[in-house]
Design a protein around this motif. Structure first.
Motif, PDB file in Angstrom:
ATOM      1  N   VAL A 289      63.379  48.945  32.296  1.00 37.43           N
ATOM      2  CA  VAL A 289      62.037  49.522  32.152  1.00 37.43           C
ATOM      3  C   VAL A 289      61.026  48.576  32.777  1.00 37.43           C
ATOM      4  N   LEU A 290      60.236  49.091  33.706  1.00 32.79           N
ATOM      5  CA  LEU A 290      59.200  48.280  34.345  1.00 32.79           C
ATOM      6  C   LEU A 290      57.907  48.415  33.560  1.00 32.79           C
ATOM      7  N   MET A 291      57.436  47.301  33.015  1.00 33.25           N
ATOM      8  CA  MET A 291      56.149  47.265  32.333  1.00 33.25           C
ATOM      9  C   MET A 291      55.137  46.643  33.296  1.00 33.25           C
ATOM     10  N   GLY A 292      53.970  47.229  33.400  1.00 30.27           N
ATOM     11  CA  GLY A 292      53.001  46.751  34.377  1.00 30.27           C
ATOM     12  C   GLY A 292      51.583  47.066  33.975  1.00 30.27           C
ATOM     13  N   ALA A 293      50.661  46.652  34.823  1.00 30.85           N
ATOM     14  CA  ALA A 293      49.234  46.912  34.620  1.00 30.85           C
ATOM     15  C   ALA A 293      48.647  47.454  35.917  1.00 30.85           C
ATOM     16  N   ILE A 294      47.879  48.507  35.804  1.00 29.08           N
ATOM     17  CA  ILE A 294      47.135  49.067  36.933  1.00 29.08           C
ATOM     18  C   ILE A 294      45.669  48.695  36.745  1.00 29.08           C
ATOM     19  N   VAL A 295      45.096  48.048  37.733  1.00 30.08           N
ATOM     20  CA  VAL A 295      43.701  47.612  37.643  1.00 30.08           C
ATOM     21  C   VAL A 295      42.940  48.157  38.847  1.00 30.08           C
ATOM     22  N   GLN A 296      41.911  48.966  38.585  1.00 23.77           N
ATOM     23  CA  GLN A 296      41.045  49.482  39.642  1.00 23.77           C
ATOM     24  C   GLN A 296      39.806  48.607  39.739  1.00 23.77           C
ATOM     25  N   LEU A 297      39.694  47.893  40.853  1.00 26.19           N
ATOM     26  CA  LEU A 297      38.534  47.031  41.063  1.00 26.19           C
ATOM     27  C   LEU A 297      37.378  47.844  41.630  1.00 26.19           C
ATOM     28  N   ASP A 298      36.151  47.367  41.377  1.00 23.83           N
ATOM     29  CA  ASP A 298      34.958  48.104  41.795  1.00 23.83           C
ATOM     30  C   ASP A 298      33.880  47.111  42.212  1.00 23.83           C
ATOM     31  N   ALA A 299      33.195  47.413  43.318  1.00 22.51           N
ATOM     32  CA  ALA A 299      32.207  46.482  43.868  1.00 22.51           C
ATOM     33  C   ALA A 299      31.064  46.226  42.889  1.00 22.51           C
ATOM     34  N   LYS A 300      30.663  47.224  42.108  1.00 18.45           N
ATOM     35  CA  LYS A 300      29.536  47.070  41.190  1.00 18.45           C
ATOM     36  C   LYS A 300      29.985  46.665  39.782  1.00 18.45           C
ATOM     37  N   LYS A 301      30.999  47.347  39.261  1.00 17.44           N
ATOM     38  CA  LYS A 301      31.422  47.111  37.889  1.00 17.44           C
ATOM     39  C   LYS A 301      32.390  45.940  37.752  1.00 17.44           C
ATOM     40  N   GLY A 302      32.961  45.502  38.864  1.00 15.42           N
ATOM     41  CA  GLY A 302      33.994  44.473  38.798  1.00 15.42           C
ATOM     42  C   GLY A 302      35.342  45.109  38.528  1.00 15.42           C
ATOM     43  N   ILE A 303      35.552  45.500  37.279  1.00 10.64           N
ATOM     44  CA  ILE A 303      36.762  46.247  36.911  1.00 10.64           C
ATOM     45  C   ILE A 303      36.331  47.640  36.470  1.00 10.64           C
TER      46      ILE A 303
END
Length: 311
Positions: A289-303
């Motif tokens: 089982v692959l456990m992971g994190a998806i993170v969407q970066l944003d120029a204004k909000k940072g994350i």
């Protein structure tokens, strides 16, 4: 702005590695980061005798026909081990000589890493996806050279890397553990290692700290307590923080946008340390089982958003 997929502590599970290099397409991510401890821990001998083969797997000895060897090798790799065909004489030789056994393991392990790098090349070629790997404390130093030779995987260790306007620093080194692994050092030395990179980051608010060891007393570093004989206390129900004070100090001092960690498989979670979002996606490599994190970066909000996943 890039979407990042982060996973760690694959420990030789080829099924997890396949899922990792496929995750970019599946989750529409532009950046893949593997945080450390990518290699397996043991050889599983496939012993030739009486015109066939035998293998000890899951505590049981199995007979394997010649046309079933490929299938059993794939099963072994999925579980995070390295299959190696050998004669009965070779098996006895390795049993009796620790030096030869260590050499055999290193060779088959490095062959396995190169196999993974080739798989990544086949999958990522022409995609524009960037893939970073930073070996962890359980990974031998020779692993780095195999990754450096790869065409579509970039070595993260000890570098400041620019990713679409963000700066990432990486290290797989940890504070000392009871197991005396390959990349361990004092908190003082680990702090110096991190600071040598962090001091080069111009804007911490646009920084990614990819540090294998989680910060001390963060909730991302709670491991089953053990005694002096490395036996679990209270059936494994007693937990204690084992993370790094140097990592925590670096996060508190520099306040990067995000810090990514692993090392402690049982401590899946996400916490805020000041302004920094710190994540440990956990690991369940034994089950594939692959456990992971998806993170969407944003120029204004940072994350813009983040999500812990498993599958």
């Amino acid at each position: 702005m890039p979407k990042v997929f982060f996973a760690t502590d694959l420990h030789g599970s080829e099924m997890c590695w396949r899922k990792f290099i496929n995750a970019a397409k599946f989750y529409d991510a532009e950046v893949l980061i593997c945080g450390g401890d990518m290699t397996g821990k043991a050889i599983v001998p496939i012993v030739a005798e009486n015109g066939g083969f035998t293998v000890m797997l899951g505590g049981e000895q199995q007979a394997v026909a010649p046309d079933g060897v490929t299938e059993i090798e794939n099963v072994i790799r999925r579980k995070g081990y390295y299959p190696l065909q050998m004669s009965v004489e070779r098996l006895h030789e390795l049993d009796q000589d620790p030096t030869k056994r260590a050499h055999a393991f290193q060779q088959v392990m490095l062959d396995g890493v190169e196999r993974w790098m080739n798989m990544a090349s086949e999958k990522l070629r022409g995609s524009g996806i960037r893939c970073f790997v930073c070996p962890g404390n359980d990974d031998e130093m020779e692993v780095d050279d195999v990754i450096r030779r790869a065409d579509y995987v970039e070595l993260g260790e000890g570098r400041v890397i620019e990713i679409d306007g963000y700066s990432m620093i990486s290290t797989g080194w940890s504070n000392h553990t009871p197991w005396n692994t390959h990349r361990e050092e004092t908190e003082e030395k680990l702090g110096e290692r991190i600071e040598a990179m962090a001091s080069q980051v111009k804007d911490p608010s646009r920084a990614i700290f990819n540090l294998h060891c989680p910060p001390y007393k963060s909730g991302l570093d709670d491991a089953p307590a053990i005694d002096a004989d490395l036996k679990l206390l209270h059936g494994g129900r007693a937990l204690r923080p084992v993370g790094s004070t140097a990592v925590r100090d670096a996060i508190e001092r520099h306040q990067p946008l995000i810090s990514l960690h692993g090392h402690i498989h049982e401590s899946k979670g996400a916490v805020k340390i000041g302004k920094t979002l710190s994540i440990n996606p956990g690991s369940s490599y034994e089950e594939g089982v692959l456990m992971g994190a998806i993170v969407q970066l944003d120029a204004k909000k940072g994350i813009k958003s983040y999500q812990l996943i498993s599958g």
